[in-house]
Scaffold this motif. Structure first.
Motif: not given
Length: 312
Positions: A193-201, A234-244
């Motif tokens: 899943l692309s972080a750029f796409a989630v933030i842009a949305q 919510v998706l953005g929070f998951q990207m941050w929580a599971y980053w790396g």
């Protein structure tokens, strides 16, 4: 300043008039009257709308590149993308057939096209490598036919039914994000899943709430963007929580698959090991009690008599 703004090149003047209208262009640019709140609000909405359309044309490109580069759609939910594409298509048809300004919905055109490509890529790169190629080809054909049929239906459906479908984009948007959120939560990972796409949305939904309120005032469109904003957060929070976490899991998996590293052993140590392996343990049976007492070996005759022989 007015001497400069009144002598701008023709293409700048035409572009400004096309974006914010002739009245607001004359008020804000030619006369520099920044006290006109309505024109300021309308111009900001138009500029944001054009920016969203331009951003929407490339929003899902990083997601496409991630899938193609990795040749994997791991972590991306197929049902989520199918429903999201349907919601984009309905909003696109509803806005176009109601003659809304292109700056208020143009990104839906580009997002629909990009989502269709991503959906086909998810089918083309299945999560299971044991999937037969014939099955993948048939699914791609079925998805292509379904996409064409849905587009034709949205173009010819009656306006009343299209309005009902636009209202249905609210639950569609909800169910389009829930599979992805659920999959991320179960895997504790966001996969490809692309972080750029989630933030842009997230940014696009925020801007669209403003432009819709400023130019359209359509409650259905505004409600759809509000719900999409919440789910994208919510998706953005998951990207941050599971980053790396993906990188860590890949390293652990590579470590498990890697063969043991051979250790160099000196020649002398090898020779000693060979000699140790060639040693044969010899067990000497215990001496008989009679030999221990007399010091002479006892010889038993086959007839049962014992013979003793003294050793000098």
């Amino acid at each position: 300043m007015t001497a400069i703004t009144r002598n701008l090149p023709w293409f700048v003047r035409d572009l400004g008039t096309a974006i914010i209208g002739e009245k607001c262009y004359e008020t804000l640019v030619l006369n520099l009257d920044v006290d006109d709140v309505e024109c300021l609000k309308y111009s900001l909405s138009k500029v944001l709308g054009v920016g969203i359309v331009i951003g929407g044309s490339i929003m899902k490109v990083p997601q496409l590149l991630l899938i193609v580069t990795a040749q994997s759609a791991r972590g991306i939910s197929l049902p989520a993308y199918v429903l999201e594409t349907l919601a984009y298509g309905i909003t696109l048809a509803y806005s176009y057939r109601n003659n809304f300004p292109f700056s208020t919905y143009g990104e839906n055109l580009f997002l629909t096209i990009q989502n269709i490509i991503i959906t086909l890529l998810i089918i083309y790169y299945p999560s299971s490598r044991l999937t037969r190629q014939e099955s993948v080809s048939s699914k791609l054909l079925l998805a292509t036919v379904a996409t064409g049929a849905t587009g034709y239906a949205l173009a010819v459906i009656p306006p009343n039914a299209l309005s009902a479908l636009q209202l249905a984009t609210l639950p569609i948007s909800l169910f389009s994000k829930l599979p992805q959120i659920r999959q991320n939560y179960r895997a504790r990972s966001t996969g490809q899943l692309s972080a750029f796409a989630v933030i842009a949305q997230i940014a696009g939904c925020l801007a669209r709430l403003f432009t819709t309120a400023a130019e359209l005032g359509d409650a259905l469109i505004s409600a759809g963007f509000a719900l999409a904003l919440i789910l994208n957060v919510v998706l953005g929070f998951q990207m941050w929580a599971y980053w790396g976490k993906d990188i860590k899991d890949e390293r652990e998996e590579v470590g498990k698959r890697s063969p043991p590293v051979p250790i160099a052993v000196p020649v002398a140590q090898k020779a000693s090991n060979w000699q140790a392996e060639e040693k044969v343990e010899v067990v000497i049976p215990p001496q008989s009690p009679s030999y221990a007492r007399s010091g002479s070996p006892q010889i038993r005759h086959p007839s049962g008599r014992k013979w003793a022989r003294k050793v000098d």
